[in-house]
Design an enzyme around this catalytic site. Structure first.
Site, PDB file in Angstrom:
ATOM      1  N   HIS A 524       0.807  -1.222   0.000  1.00 46.94           N
ATOM      2  CA  HIS A 524       0.000   0.000   0.000  1.00 46.94           C
ATOM      3  C   HIS A 524       0.841   1.273   0.000  1.00 46.94           C
ATOM      4  O   HIS A 524       0.293   2.376  -0.090  1.00 46.94           O
ATOM      5  CB  HIS A 524      -0.937   0.004   1.214  1.00 46.94           C
ATOM      6  N   ASP A 528      -2.366   1.740  -4.527  1.00 49.21           N
ATOM      7  CA  ASP A 528      -3.612   2.056  -3.842  1.00 49.21           C
ATOM      8  C   ASP A 528      -4.726   1.125  -4.317  1.00 49.21           C
ATOM      9  O   ASP A 528      -4.538   0.318  -5.234  1.00 49.21           O
ATOM     10  CB  ASP A 528      -3.992   3.517  -4.093  1.00 49.21           C
TER      11      ASP A 528
END
Length: 552
Positions: A524, A528
């Site tokens: 992450h 995204d």
């Protein structure tokens, strides 16, 4: 006069030539031991080549941009203190492969009154860019054994691969320098071979002083790469000379990572690190009151060295305690490191595999007849994934501190369970350039090599993405751990028959379809939800759109 030939080193098992990208010296220049002479480039790595001796550059044999075969002399150095009038006393020294391949040092001297024994040092090879040491797991020879060229001498193991090391020369094993299970730094000699036709008696005392001096220089050159063991925590590439200077000047790996390099691909050069040391020493009064500045890469990296509180474990009388084997320890450390480095997120979709299942069932016999091997679902997963990685290059990437590295090649790793219960990940290189037949051949070959412990170092390096198949064990879904330094990994579940709603021109109906879960774990920090989700959905779309009438 005494001269020293600088040879083009072998930078990898499959590398037979390298390009000279830059000369740092000219004819007539006086050089010191460890001064960088030239920079070379291969399809595997760029590297600076230092001089193992002190002297004067007598001749440069190739120009910049020349493509030079491995083992060819590229420069000649006139050794310090030599007499140019004594033309008949020329010593030739060959330095072979100080970096990534089995190498040795052969020293020969010709003199009108003496014959010197010729020996060859077997050096611990570098089995990967980030590998700085290896464990000797088995010796196949003993002192006194006569060996032929390419005879296997020993077996070594790293956190990347196990490999058998052959002898590049014929001769007699005169000395074994490390025992089984010894952990040996890259570049260290592990054995000495007396060459065929050489005198094996008391050569140490009969060698002229000039040869001894050259041997000492060669030994110091081979030790340069061994000094790099202190910097194995860095993902960046540093030349042996830069690492040697850093070690001598007390420059930590964090400081080294913070230096802005001026070399090719922003590599840190000798000039860069010497300037850094000079500036650091000039500001030394401030050091006592402040800590050295760390790089963004270092500050953003997890504090893996901090002690982790583990829960106490009780052992009952009937319990059995078994120590992890070497590979299991490495896997465990790698998995813990990955969870500490990357904030993991996992997305899941369900894919209709009916067209693929029906196509494979009707085509597998014809495929076997045409290509001589079986086709599984795995190469089809590779094909769809490679296409999706081209569509979404942000997933085919790595993180280096606060920089994102977008990989040019699509190299997909394939997690393979070994008979020992461990795991290894061979890599299919440039998967996006291969058709289904090519992918099938590579997948079958790599799986066979992995299960028979025959993978080479090149086979497990350079991966940019990984696929793991939980469905092989009848598992329907899983949340895999990212294979660092990649930023995503795909897990494939078992294919099951399920009732599903099928849309038709005349209305919806219930039918039996072949369904499968795909799960994607991603980093992450740079991936995204939109990027990860769209990428995963694209793989599913490619699988569902598979042509049931596709030709084999």
């Amino acid at each position: 006069m005494s001269t020293f030939e600088i040879l083009m080193p072998k930078m990898g098992e499959s590398v037979e030539e390298a390009t000279i990208t830059k000369w740092f010296v000219s004819v007539g220049d006086k050089i010191e031991e460890d001064d960088v002479l030239l920079e070379i480039a291969t399809d595997k790595v760029d590297s600076e080549i230092p001089s193992p001796v002190t002297g004067i550059v007598k001749e440069l044999l190739y120009e910049t941009d020349a493509l030079v075969p491995v083992g060819k002399a590229v420069a000649i150095i006139e050794l310090e203190g030599s007499d140019s009038a004594e033309e008949e006393k020329t010593e030739a020294v060959e330095v072979k492969d100080k970096k990534k391949e089995v190498a040795g040092t052969q020293v020969q001297a010709s003199d009108s009154s003496a014959t010197v024994a010729s020996t060859f040092e077997i050096i611990m090879p570098k089995m990967g860019e980030s590998v700085e040491e290896a464990t000797i797991t088995k010796w196949f020879v003993s002192v006194g054994d006569k060996i032929e060229e390419d005879d296997v001498l020993l077996e070594i193991a790293t956190d990347k691969v196990d490999s058998e090391i052959p002898s590049p020369v014929a001769g007699t094993v005169s000395e074994i320098l490390y025992e089984t299970d010894a952990l040996v730094p890259v570049g260290k000699a592990v054995a000495i071979i007396t060459m065929e036709g050489a005198e094996g008696t008391s050569n140490a005392t009969s060698q002229p002083a000039a040869v001894k001096e050259v041997e000492k220089s060669v030994e110091s050159a081979s030790q340069v790469s061994a000094a790099a063991q202190d910097f194995s925590t860095s993902d960046k590439f540093y030349s042996p000379l830069v690492k040697s200077i850093a070690k001598a000047e007390g420059v930590s790996v964090q400081e080294l990572d913070s230096i802005k390099g001026t070399g090719q691909n922003n590599r840190v050069t000798k000039v860069d690190i010497l300037d850094y040391v000079k500036n650091r020493n000039a500001s030394s009064p401030a050091k006592s009151s402040s800590k050295p500045a760390s790089s963004p890469a270092a500050s953003s990296a997890p504090k893996a060295k901090e002690a982790i509180q583990r829960p106490p474990v009780s052992v009952n009388a009937e319990d059995e305690i078994v120590e992890m084997d070497r590979m299991r320890k490495l896997i465990a450390d790698h998995m813990v490191m990955s969870k500490q480095v990357s904030p993991h997120v996992t997305a899941v979709i369900e894919v209709d595999m009916t067209n693929i299942v029906l196509w494979r069932n009707k085509s597998k016999a014809a495929y076997l007849d045409k290509y001589g091997e079986k086709i599984t679902f795995t190469p089809i997963f590779f094909e769809a994934t490679a296409r999706a990685l081209r569509d979404f290059p942000g997933v085919n990437a790595s993180v280096d501190g606060q920089n994102i590295i977008y990989r040019k090649n699509v190299n997909i790793g394939m997690a393979v369970a070994l008979p020992s219960g461990n795991l290894i990940v061979p890599v299919i290189k440039q998967a996006d350039h291969k058709n289904l037949a090519g992918l099938t051949s590579d997948v079958n070959r790599m799986a066979s090599l992995a299960r028979n412990n025959k993978l080479s170092p090149d086979d497990i390096q350079g991966g940019t993405f990984t696929i793991t198949n939980f469905g092989s064990f009848k598992n329907i879904i899983g949340t895999p751990i990212i294979n660092q330094p990649q930023v995503a990994i795909l897990a494939v579940g078992a294919i099951e028959k399920k009732p599903a709603v099928i849309e038709t021109p005349t209305g919806d109906v219930i039918g039996i379809r072949h369904k499968m879960f795909l799960s994607l774990s991603y980093d992450h920090r740079i991936v995204d939800g939109a990027l990860g989700g769209n990428f995963l959905r694209r793989i599913g779309d490619y699988l569902e759109q598979f042509d049931i009438d596709r030709a084999i």
